[in-house]
Design a protein around this motif. Sequence first.
Motif, PDB file in Angstrom:
ATOM      1  N   ASN A 189      27.432  35.706 -28.109  1.00 50.16           N
ATOM      2  CA  ASN A 189      26.004  35.506 -28.353  1.00 50.16           C
ATOM      3  C   ASN A 189      25.358  36.732 -28.981  1.00 50.16           C
ATOM      4  O   ASN A 189      24.510  36.620 -29.866  1.00 50.16           O
ATOM      5  CB  ASN A 189      25.279  35.153 -27.041  1.00 50.16           C
ATOM      6  CG  ASN A 189      25.390  33.684 -26.701  1.00 50.16           C
ATOM      7  OD1 ASN A 189      26.146  32.960 -27.324  1.00 50.16           O
ATOM      8  ND2 ASN A 189      24.646  33.239 -25.708  1.00 50.16           N
ATOM      9  N   VAL A 207      32.917  26.473 -20.750  1.00 50.21           N
ATOM     10  CA  VAL A 207      33.030  26.842 -22.168  1.00 50.21           C
ATOM     11  C   VAL A 207      33.688  25.781 -23.051  1.00 50.21           C
ATOM     12  O   VAL A 207      33.187  25.488 -24.144  1.00 50.21           O
ATOM     13  CB  VAL A 207      33.714  28.219 -22.323  1.00 50.21           C
ATOM     14  CG1 VAL A 207      34.086  28.496 -23.769  1.00 50.21           C
ATOM     15  CG2 VAL A 207      32.773  29.318 -21.827  1.00 50.21           C
ATOM     16  N   CYS A 226      27.270  36.362 -23.335  1.00 47.99           N
ATOM     17  CA  CYS A 226      28.441  37.149 -23.713  1.00 47.99           C
ATOM     18  C   CYS A 226      28.291  37.809 -25.078  1.00 47.99           C
ATOM     19  O   CYS A 226      27.308  37.616 -25.790  1.00 47.99           O
ATOM     20  CB  CYS A 226      29.649  36.232 -23.740  1.00 47.99           C
ATOM     21  SG  CYS A 226      29.485  34.940 -24.975  1.00 47.99           S
ATOM     22  N   CYS A 262      22.831  31.203 -22.374  1.00 52.54           N
ATOM     23  CA  CYS A 262      24.162  31.280 -21.761  1.00 52.54           C
ATOM     24  C   CYS A 262      24.194  30.353 -20.563  1.00 52.54           C
ATOM     25  O   CYS A 262      23.225  30.271 -19.819  1.00 52.54           O
ATOM     26  CB  CYS A 262      24.405  32.708 -21.302  1.00 52.54           C
ATOM     27  SG  CYS A 262      25.863  32.901 -20.271  1.00 52.54           S
ATOM     28  N   GLN A 298      36.822  33.628 -27.525  1.00 52.42           N
ATOM     29  CA  GLN A 298      36.943  33.267 -26.108  1.00 52.42           C
ATOM     30  C   GLN A 298      38.332  33.586 -25.574  1.00 52.42           C
ATOM     31  O   GLN A 298      38.519  33.891 -24.428  1.00 52.42           O
ATOM     32  CB  GLN A 298      36.696  31.764 -25.928  1.00 52.42           C
ATOM     33  CG  GLN A 298      35.490  31.469 -25.095  1.00 52.42           C
ATOM     34  CD  GLN A 298      34.224  31.696 -25.870  1.00 52.42           C
ATOM     35  OE1 GLN A 298      34.111  31.298 -27.000  1.00 52.42           O
ATOM     36  NE2 GLN A 298      33.277  32.361 -25.265  1.00 52.42           N
ATOM     37  N   CYS A 342      24.905  28.174 -25.506  1.00 53.37           N
ATOM     38  CA  CYS A 342      25.612  27.191 -24.677  1.00 53.37           C
ATOM     39  C   CYS A 342      24.689  26.187 -23.991  1.00 53.37           C
ATOM     40  O   CYS A 342      25.029  25.013 -23.854  1.00 53.37           O
ATOM     41  CB  CYS A 342      26.467  27.925 -23.651  1.00 53.37           C
ATOM     42  SG  CYS A 342      27.883  28.728 -24.421  1.00 53.37           S
ATOM     43  N   ARG A 390      31.424  25.119 -26.129  1.00 54.60           N
ATOM     44  CA  ARG A 390      31.863  25.736 -27.388  1.00 54.60           C
ATOM     45  C   ARG A 390      32.952  24.911 -28.062  1.00 54.60           C
ATOM     46  O   ARG A 390      33.421  25.283 -29.145  1.00 54.60           O
ATOM     47  CB  ARG A 390      32.389  27.146 -27.156  1.00 54.60           C
ATOM     48  CG  ARG A 390      31.364  28.044 -26.522  1.00 54.60           C
ATOM     49  CD  ARG A 390      31.126  29.325 -27.321  1.00 54.60           C
ATOM     50  NE  ARG A 390      29.862  29.901 -26.915  1.00 54.60           N
ATOM     51  CZ  ARG A 390      29.196  30.818 -27.596  1.00 54.60           C
ATOM     52  NH1 ARG A 390      29.659  31.292 -28.709  1.00 54.60           N
ATOM     53  NH2 ARG A 390      28.054  31.270 -27.161  1.00 54.60           N
TER      54      ARG A 390
HETATM   55 FE1  SF4 Z   1      29.254  33.093 -23.609  1.00 54.82          FE
HETATM   56 FE2  SF4 Z   1      28.589  30.514 -23.394  1.00 54.82          FE
HETATM   57 FE3  SF4 Z   1      30.348  31.572 -21.731  1.00 54.82          FE
HETATM   58 FE4  SF4 Z   1      27.801  32.256 -21.572  1.00 54.82          FE
HETATM   59  S1  SF4 Z   1      28.697  30.241 -21.191  1.00 54.82           S
HETATM   60  S2  SF4 Z   1      29.524  33.638 -21.412  1.00 54.82           S
HETATM   61  S3  SF4 Z   1      27.218  32.263 -23.725  1.00 54.82           S
HETATM   62  S4  SF4 Z   1      30.589  31.324 -23.910  1.00 54.82           S
END
Ligand code: SF4
Length: 443
Positions: free
Chosen positions: A13, A161, A10, A45, A196, A76, A165
């Motif tokens: 990143n 997420v 995303c 990701c 997010q 992630c 995160r």
């Molecule tokens: Fe972004 Fe992590 Fe979600 Fe992938 S998993 S879209 S890197 S927050």
Amino acid sequence: MKYHIKTFGCQMNVCDSDWLAQALEKRGWEPAAEEDADAILVNTCSVRDKPEQKVYSQLGRLKRDNPRAIVGVGGCVAQQVGERFWERFPQVRLVFGPDGVASVPESLDRLACAPSLRISHLDLFERYPERERVWSELRQPAQRFVTIMQGCDNFCAYCIVPYTRGRQKSRDSAEVLRECEELVGSGVREITLLGQNVNSYGRDGSGSEIGFAELLERVCSIPGLMRVRFTTSHPKDVAPDLIRAFGRLDALCPALHLPLQAGSDRILRRMGRKYTQGDYMRLVEALRSARPDIVLSTDLMVGFPSETEEDFQRTLEVMQRVGFDSSFSFKYSDRPGTRAATMPEKIGEQIKADRLRRLQALQEELTRQSLRALRGKTLQVLVEGAGSRDNGDVRTWRGREPGGRVVNFALPDHRDLIGSMVCVRVDEVKKHSVYGEVVDEPW
Ligand code: SF4
Ligand code: 5AD
């Protein structure tokens, strides 16, 4: 010393990698191709299928193509797999999660001098870890991202997420404003506020005394800042003051990315999204009455556990009714540790693929309609980079109009237009962008 960064996933990143590049250059590192780099960072990701395996195959390739480089794995997947990476790939000597990014430049310097050292930065902190300011005025592009919050408290049934995160934490509003002012002072004309779930900014007691609409208002009033965007939003948190902001704030672009995920109320309930199709449609109406030219985009998922053809039809129905300009669409896939992973009634791969194909065909048609409506219009375009149709003396450029759609145009002189505003009249519509003619002097 030379570095190379590979980025997946995303905009969070992308933004982290961008900061890492500038911070490393400030310390004297130079960018290089993967084969020539002394350090390679892979920013991973986990939103797609089999994320771990994909990182392993990347690492296998690096071992073959550049065995002497120090490898750092971030993002992630790193947060989840952690130090197990270096058990399998001794070349990996640094792992870092989303909160560890700030410490990476210094760590790479240390690793470069100590061949047997390994470092991990996997702790998630309660507060947003502020980063060193590394922007150099020479390298400012037209637009930049500014992180305003990290993590997520929603725990949608399918989503990893909150585990990778961590819980939501808002960045201090004074820090956000200071960063925005500095960027504008060095020539940035468009800022995208990033997180997010930006709409719930300030609702976590970790940094800010103001809410999102107020923050937006303050950012929009920075003198010289021409455009403000933000992403991503959760429909349940789009408050009336935010809707009003679209009608009031000149600098706020008429564009909103509003993930719908699914159109069926039953599926939305099982996903834990906390809105119905009706709520979503009312929100769209309210946004359109505050800002009739608003351009809407979305995220969609097919094949969530137990999704029937009927349910899927509801998704297509909402797409038609809203007329999304664009969408990101995914086949549902299990994420270990999430609620949906334990739900029975999984949907077969063939059905998911077929639904995704039909959904994407509809989206192509909707995108075509959205772009066709631009024909003959004169749009204000912020130039982001070179276009792809250069022809002898005529250079082409690519930028975005306020709604976020890509506009290409040609100009028969050799000025560098990146960061300029240009008025373009659209005369040709392609699949994913439009082409036009400049009708005014760039400024
Ligand atoms: Fe972004 Fe992590 Fe979600 Fe992938 S998993 S879209 S890197 S927050
Ligand atoms: N399977 C498929 N797509 C997913 N997304 C998030 N988790 C999953 C999953 N388990 C999609 C959602 C989200 C986007 C970033 O990724 O549509 O909005």
